[in-house]
Scaffold this motif. Structure first.
Motif, PDB file in Angstrom:
ATOM      1  N   ASP A  62      51.449 137.621  58.381  1.00 10.16           N
ATOM      2  CA  ASP A  62      50.394 136.609  58.240  1.00 10.16           C
ATOM      3  C   ASP A  62      49.815 136.176  59.594  1.00 10.16           C
ATOM      4  OD1 ASP A  62      50.881 136.547  55.421  1.00 10.16           O
ATOM      5  OD2 ASP A  62      52.584 135.214  55.791  1.00 10.16           O
ATOM      6  N   LEU A  63      49.396 137.163  60.354  1.00  6.73           N
ATOM      7  CA  LEU A  63      48.826 136.881  61.670  1.00  6.73           C
ATOM      8  C   LEU A  63      47.514 136.107  61.561  1.00  6.73           C
ATOM      9  CD1 LEU A  63      49.360 140.275  63.527  1.00  6.73           C
ATOM     10  CD2 LEU A  63      50.423 138.088  64.115  1.00  6.73           C
ATOM     11  N   ASP A  64      47.294 135.226  62.549  1.00  8.85           N
ATOM     12  CA  ASP A  64      46.011 134.530  62.670  1.00  8.85           C
ATOM     13  C   ASP A  64      45.136 135.136  63.752  1.00  8.85           C
ATOM     14  OD1 ASP A  64      46.507 132.315  60.763  1.00  8.85           O
ATOM     15  OD2 ASP A  64      48.074 131.770  62.201  1.00  8.85           O
ATOM     16  N   VAL A  65      45.769 135.658  64.800  1.00  6.61           N
ATOM     17  CA  VAL A  65      45.021 136.157  65.964  1.00  6.61           C
ATOM     18  C   VAL A  65      45.699 137.402  66.513  1.00  6.61           C
ATOM     19  CG1 VAL A  65      44.135 135.604  68.271  1.00  6.61           C
ATOM     20  CG2 VAL A  65      44.387 133.776  66.570  1.00  6.61           C
ATOM     21  N   LYS A  86      48.389 128.659  65.592  1.00  3.31           N
ATOM     22  CA  LYS A  86      48.030 130.016  65.177  1.00  3.31           C
ATOM     23  C   LYS A  86      49.200 130.974  65.449  1.00  3.31           C
ATOM     24  CE  LYS A  86      43.772 128.592  64.495  1.00  3.31           C
ATOM     25  NZ  LYS A  86      43.260 128.400  63.113  1.00  3.31           N
ATOM     26  N   LYS A  87      49.366 131.941  64.569  1.00  2.00           N
ATOM     27  CA  LYS A  87      50.369 132.979  64.780  1.00  2.00           C
ATOM     28  C   LYS A  87      49.686 134.137  65.501  1.00  2.00           C
ATOM     29  CE  LYS A  87      53.519 133.442  61.636  1.00  2.00           C
ATOM     30  NZ  LYS A  87      54.269 133.845  60.422  1.00  2.00           N
ATOM     31  N   TYR A 325      38.122 142.398  61.629  1.00  2.00           N
ATOM     32  CA  TYR A 325      39.218 141.968  60.765  1.00  2.00           C
ATOM     33  C   TYR A 325      40.568 142.583  61.154  1.00  2.00           C
ATOM     34  CZ  TYR A 325      38.642 146.489  58.356  1.00  2.00           C
ATOM     35  OH  TYR A 325      38.556 147.838  58.061  1.00  2.00           O
ATOM     36  N   ALA A 340      44.030 140.735  61.187  1.00  4.79           N
ATOM     37  CA  ALA A 340      44.033 139.303  61.487  1.00  4.79           C
ATOM     38  C   ALA A 340      42.591 138.818  61.428  1.00  4.79           C
ATOM     39  CB  ALA A 340      44.633 139.031  62.861  1.00  4.79           C
ATOM     40  N   PRO A 341      42.382 137.551  61.075  1.00  7.66           N
ATOM     41  CA  PRO A 341      41.002 137.036  60.965  1.00  7.66           C
ATOM     42  C   PRO A 341      40.300 136.806  62.296  1.00  7.66           C
ATOM     43  CG  PRO A 341      42.603 135.320  60.424  1.00  7.66           C
ATOM     44  CD  PRO A 341      43.372 136.587  60.577  1.00  7.66           C
ATOM     45  N   ASN A 553      33.907 136.908  64.658  1.00  6.81           N
ATOM     46  CA  ASN A 553      35.372 136.819  64.792  1.00  6.81           C
ATOM     47  C   ASN A 553      35.937 137.706  65.901  1.00  6.81           C
ATOM     48  OD1 ASN A 553      35.315 135.029  62.697  1.00  6.81           O
ATOM     49  ND2 ASN A 553      36.070 136.464  61.151  1.00  6.81           N
TER      50      ASN A 553
END
Length: 613
Positions: A62-65, A86-87, A325, A340-341, A553
């Protein structure tokens, strides 16, 4: 009625501005900073942090960055985002994290690659507070001698030597002693330095507020009414110093911290900021430059993220809506997709846009416009030398040396870069010498009885380009002999200053632009990334060169955001994190600075009361 509407609009605007500036949770806090732990000397334990190889099972869920590149810009952005909840996963193509902040050990010698010394990390400075936050207080800085730089100009009987001292008033006063006929010129230059140092945040603000607002302020002339820094940013260094003095030696002093661009093509703002950077002292990292990635990575890991090496990113994944993405990572013959987003690229704008993005995106008009704002920087050439002997035995010092064959930097650099491949090695006009083993008091513990020296100069990538498709350390005799011509001339020049080193040399390694391409991922071997020319620092170009990109992004961090060097790249990371979070983290740092100053004032007051009692 209209008055009510206007008042409501004003209240909404004020409330919205307040919420934007102060309404979001700060990623920083005084409580996160703890006293430095004992230094970790066990290399195996250090390697578990800075040399953790890529494998799918080490990628957090569940990465954010995702951050591409583990230089100080990428690590700063990563740690700031991690502390904001953030992860974060940092991916590094080399086998060791840190970029230009990494050190390497060979034959018992430890060499710094890019961090030779740093300024503005005195107590409660903004840069020091930023370092404390992203490392959670684990970095320690060793202040160098007040005489931190020596500049030599000319050769033989014509050689002149000048010394640069740190100190709020000492730097200027010491220069005036050496140039008694140019006191007015020095006074004016220091006034320019002060304006540049105190108002550079206005230029950074151009990157954080809406672009149309920035351009409106600049084109209307309103920005120039606020501060002269906007004009200084686009002012040619040579043109300005020519108005101050005809003393060419002093011209060199004002631009001696070279980064591959002659003064006639550089901004007076950048040259002034580089000198000012050491005004309050020059420092080195206790334990060596690799302490920086070692501790910042542990901050990222603390908040659920990780940093993995031997993880070359081959592509940034972009969907049909022009939104990034994820990335593709190569391991052996396989490629893995990691999603990741948010994607942050710290590997330079040219590599990001031209190599990592799909071609159909990289050729888009908006992408090309951003690329056209930049030019490739000059390549760096480094000679790493190890000696059998202590600094006392060899006469080595913590002072850095900047050597110039003559006092016309514009002509000498122009002539040098115009030389043929064959002529270049025998006509090097300038070089920089640093001795990391003499700067770090712990070097004697880690590597007793040994000393080291790093020599740096700037070169053209084209002189080495014919070997670009060969493998590192397997480029052949012709390449080796060619690079050693440069190295021998540089080392012989260094031996004139330090004659005892010649007979004590037991190890030497040489890095060309191709070496920098391989180990640092530096495009065309440019350690300072895109060229820092005058066009790049015109205020409108500063406003347009942002962290966000035409791909949603996808963000840029590091030296290409604002300026070169460790401090410049770190600020690139902070600007990037601010853009991703839509929250200006500098405000949080400034609030911490105020708290720390109040705390310091209370401590001093208590000490005074105790003395009176």
């Amino acid at each position: 009625m209209w008055l009510v509407v206007f008042l409501v609009w004003v209240l909404l605007w004020v409330g919205g501005s307040y919420w934007y500036l102060f309404g979001k949770r700060s990623p920083f806090s005084l409580e996160s900073v703890r006293p430095p732990a004992p230094r970790e000397f066990d290399q195996r334990k250090r390697d578990k942090v800075i040399k953790q190889g890529f494998s799918v099972d080490r990628v957090p869920q569940d990465l954010d960055v995702i951050v591409i590149g583990s230089g100080i810009g990428g690590l700063t952005a990563g740690a700031t985002l991690a502390k904001a909840g953030k992860k974060v996963l940092v991916l590094e193509q080399h086998d060791q994290a840190g970029g230009c902040c990494h050190t390497y050990i060979e034959k018992g010698f430890e060499f710094d690659v890019g961090l030779h010394y740093i300024g503005q990390v005195h107590e409660n400075s903004l840069l020091r507070i930023a370092f404390d936050q992203i490392s959670e207080g684990q970095l320690e800085f060793q202040e160098l001698e007040q005489h931190f730089d020596t500049i030599q100009i000319g050769e033989g009987q014509e050689l002149r030597e000048y010394t640069i001292f740190s100190g709020k008033t000492a730097m200027k006063a010491h220069l005036m002693k050496q140039f008694p006929d140019d006191k007015e010129a020095i006074e004016t230059f220091f006034k320019i330095m002060k304006v540049c140092a105190k108002k550079t945040h206005y230029l950074a603000t151009l990157k954080l507020i809406p672009q149309w607002v920035s351009l409106l302020l600049l084109k209307s002339g309103l920005a120039d009414l606020v501060s002269p820094v906007f004009k200084l940013s686009g002012t040619c260094a040579t043109d300005l110093v020519n108005t101050l003095t005809s003393n060419r030696d002093l011209h060199v002093i004002f631009s001696y911290l070279f980064y591959g661009v002659p003064p006639k093509d550089s901004s007076i703002l950048i040259n002034a900021l580089l000198v000012h950077h050491y005004k309050r002292g020059a420092y080195y990292i206790k334990g060596g430059a690799s302490e920086i990635p070692f501790h910042i990575i542990r901050t990222i890991q603390k908040y659920g993220g990780n940093c993995l090496v031997r993880a070359p990113v081959t592509q940034i994944l972009v969907n049909d809506e022009n939104t990034a993405y994820g990335v593709k990572v190569r391991k052996g013959q396989e490629e893995f997709e990691i999603r990741a987003p948010v994607i942050v690229s710290n590997c330079g704008i040219f590599t990001t846009f031209q190599k990592l993005l799909p071609r159909e995106i990289s050729i888009q008009k908006e992408m090309q416009e951003r690329l056209n704002m930049m030019r490739h920087g000059r390549g760096s050439f480094l000679v790493f030398s190890g000696f059998d002997g202590t600094q006392e035995e060899l006469g080595l010092v913590s002072t850095n040396f900047w050597l110039f064959k003559n006092n016309d930097m514009d002509k000498s650099m122009e002539d040098f870069f115009a030389l043929s491949k064959e002529e270049a090695p025998d006509n090097i006009p300038m070089m920089f010498i640093t001795m990391p083993s003499a700067k770090d008091p712990e070097s004697k513990i880690r590597h007793p009885g040994k000393s080291c020296m790093t020599i740096l100069t700037m070169v053209k990538y084209e002189w080495f380009e014919e070997w670009k498709d060969t493998a590192v350390r397997k480029r052949g005799d012709e390449y080796y002999n060619y690079k050693m011509r440069f190295a021998q001339n540089l080392f012989d020049w260094a031996c004139k200053l330090f004659p005892k080193i010649k007979d004590k040399l037991v190890f030497q390694d040489v890095a060309t632009p191709l070496t920098n391409c391989h180990y640092l991922g530096a495009q065309r071997g440019a350690m300072y990334s895109a060229e820092h020319n005058l066009d790049r620092f015109h205020s409108e170009a500063v406003a347009r060169n942002r962290c966000n990109t035409p791909v949603k992004n996808l963000y840029i961090s590091g030296q290409d955001v604002f300026s070169c060097g460790i401090a410049g790249a770190l600020h690139g990371g902070l600007l990037c994190a601010s853009t991703v979070l839509d929250h200006i983290v500098y405000i949080d740092l400034l609030l911490l600075k105020k708290k720390l100053k109040r705390r310091k004032a209370k401590e001093l007051a208590q000490l005074e009361r105790k003395k009176i009692q």
